[in-house]
Enzyme design. Structure first.
Site, short mmCIF file in Angstrom:
data_model
loop_
_atom_site.label_atom_id
_atom_site.label_comp_id
_atom_site.label_asym_id
_atom_site.label_seq_id
_atom_site.Cartn_x
_atom_site.Cartn_y
_atom_site.Cartn_z
N TYR A 1 0.79 -1.27 0.04
CA TYR A 1 -0.04 0.14 0.00
C TYR A 1 0.87 1.13 0.18
O TYR A 1 1.88 1.32 0.61
CB TYR A 1 -0.91 0.09 1.41
CG TYR A 1 -2.24 -1.09 1.17
CD1 TYR A 1 -2.35 -1.61 0.02
CD2 TYR A 1 -3.03 -1.13 2.29
CE1 TYR A 1 -3.25 -2.77 0.27
CE2 TYR A 1 -3.75 -2.21 2.51
CZ TYR A 1 -3.80 -3.18 1.55
OH TYR A 1 -5.01 -3.75 1.34
N SER B 1 -14.21 -4.47 1.16
CA SER B 1 -14.88 -3.91 0.06
C SER B 1 -16.32 -4.08 0.61
O SER B 1 -17.18 -4.40 -0.29
CB SER B 1 -14.52 -4.28 -1.25
OG SER B 1 -15.32 -3.31 -2.12
N LEU C 1 -18.86 -2.03 1.00
CA LEU C 1 -19.64 -1.09 0.43
C LEU C 1 -19.56 -1.34 -0.97
O LEU C 1 -19.74 -0.31 -1.72
CB LEU C 1 -19.45 0.32 0.95
CG LEU C 1 -19.38 0.35 2.41
CD1 LEU C 1 -19.25 2.06 2.77
CD2 LEU C 1 -20.75 -0.03 2.88
N ALA C 2 -18.76 -2.32 -1.77
CA ALA C 2 -18.57 -2.49 -3.32
C ALA C 2 -17.95 -1.24 -3.71
O ALA C 2 -18.38 -0.71 -4.78
CB ALA C 2 -19.82 -2.77 -3.78
N GLY C 3 -16.81 -0.90 -3.20
CA GLY C 3 -16.12 0.35 -3.78
C GLY C 3 -17.02 1.75 -3.71
O GLY C 3 -16.74 2.67 -4.42
N LEU D 1 -20.43 1.64 -3.99
CA LEU D 1 -21.54 1.54 -4.66
C LEU D 1 -22.73 1.34 -3.80
O LEU D 1 -23.79 1.77 -4.06
CB LEU D 1 -21.59 0.35 -5.55
CG LEU D 1 -22.63 -0.08 -6.44
CD1 LEU D 1 -22.89 1.05 -7.49
CD2 LEU D 1 -22.68 -1.20 -7.23
N GLY E 1 -24.20 4.96 -1.51
CA GLY E 1 -25.34 5.99 -1.99
C GLY E 1 -24.50 6.91 -2.70
O GLY E 1 -23.31 6.98 -3.03
#
Length: 329
Positions: free
Chosen positions: A61, A219, A221-223, A225, A228
């Site tokens: 990272y 992830s 929050l799906a990146g 998506l 909101g």
């Protein structure tokens, strides 16, 4: 939905170990590329104050600031107060290329040991609690991996070995080799898992559950998506990939947003809470860019989703079903 009153962050055992980790794991991938050192340290302070004791990073990272930058920023925070090291469960990863050197990557015994030493230096600590194999290396036999892990564990440089992005068959193969050696084996699997991406339910989560491996969801929050509409510039929700997915899943996301509104909760909080309600999950990774984002999900461990709500979420985001029934019946 029943909502509990405020209390400290909850903890779960990491797989079959006796180690207790907070349900929210602080992901640090933004530290450096998107969040400067000062704000990164403030996020760490806020996380510890909330009761979060699980901090995840990786040796590669750093983004455009350079490989190892994130571990270095985390190490600077740890060295400011030596007591901080004992308050957190520290996790990092090995596998990704660290230079142009052909051997400075992958899961050879040589690289695992050398990369661990380099991570210890950047983190300014003498041991890593959870050392994770970032991806599978098809050229590295499990016996070679365990040779390196046994050495590092015997030296007190790592406490446990975990995997990340492993398929179910590799989890089984790696742990069977450990069992044959009389070893504890993998104790965790860090896997992509969220309401939109549920394929881990086919093989990964069942394999992890049967081997007593705690799943750490990344992830969730799906990146972005499932978070909101974006309210700030520069976040991942502004990316072309997320915008395209928002269009493709417009109806699905609208139904989800409506459900969350009816519950009186944010889309992010419900998505994170749903993940924690799934069997076999040890922790869910949150990767805030600032303290406000961390504060916005601090209540997630207190959210209790009813069976009715969970069924409604399954209707919007259908589960994959068990394998092999999902594709062979």
């Amino acid at each position: 939905m029943r909502r509990f009153g405020h209390r400290d962050v909850k903890y779960r055992r990491l797989g079959r170990t006796a180690l207790q980790v907070s349900e929210l794991c602080l992901g640090t991938m933004n530290f450096g590329p998107r969040t400067d050192a000062q704000e990164s340290h403030a996020i760490l302070d806020a996380a510890v104050h909330l009761g979060i004791n699980f901090v995840d990073t990786a040796n590669q990272y750093g983004g455009e600031l350079g490989i190892g930058t994130t571990e270095t920023i985390l190490g600077q925070w740890l060295i400011q107060d030596r007591a901080r090291r004992d308050r957190i469960v520290l996790a990092t990863k090995v596998h990704e290329p660290m230079s142009d050197d052909i051997n400075d990557r992958g899961l050879s015994a040589r690289h695992i040991v050398m990369a661990c030493e380099a991570s210890l230096t950047r983190l300014q600590v003498d041991h890593i609690d959870l050392y994770q194999l970032h991806h599978i290396d098809r050229s590295a036999h499990p016996e070679e991996i365990w040779q390196a892990a046994d050495r590092l564990i015997a030296q007190g440089k790592i406490g446990y070995l975990g995997s990340s992005n492993f398929p179910g068959w590799k989890i089984a193969q790696t742990n069977e080799k450990a069992i044959a050696r009389g070893r504890l084996g993998l104790v965790s699997e860090q896997s992509l898992y969220n309401l939109v991406e549920r394929r881990a339910e086919l093989e990964v989560i069942p394999a992890a559950r049967d081997y007593g491996i705690g799943v750490i969801a990344w992830s969730p929050l799906a990146g972005g998506l499932l978070a909101g509409p974006a309210t700030d510039a520069g976040g991942r929700r502004q990316s072309d990939a997320v915008r395209q997915a928002q269009v493709a899943r417009g109806d699905q996301l609208a139904r989800y947003a409506s459900l969350c509104a009816d519950l009186g909760e944010t889309m992010s909080a419900v998505a994170l809470a749903w993940t924690l309600h799934q069997d076999g999950i040890a922790a869910v990774i949150v990767g805030p860019r600032n303290r406000a984002q961390l504060a916005s999900v601090a209540n997630v461990p207190d959210l209790c989703l009813s069976a009715e709500v969970l069924s409604a979420l399954d209707a919007i985001f259908p589960p994959c079903g068990p394998a092999p029934e999902a594709y062979a019946w």
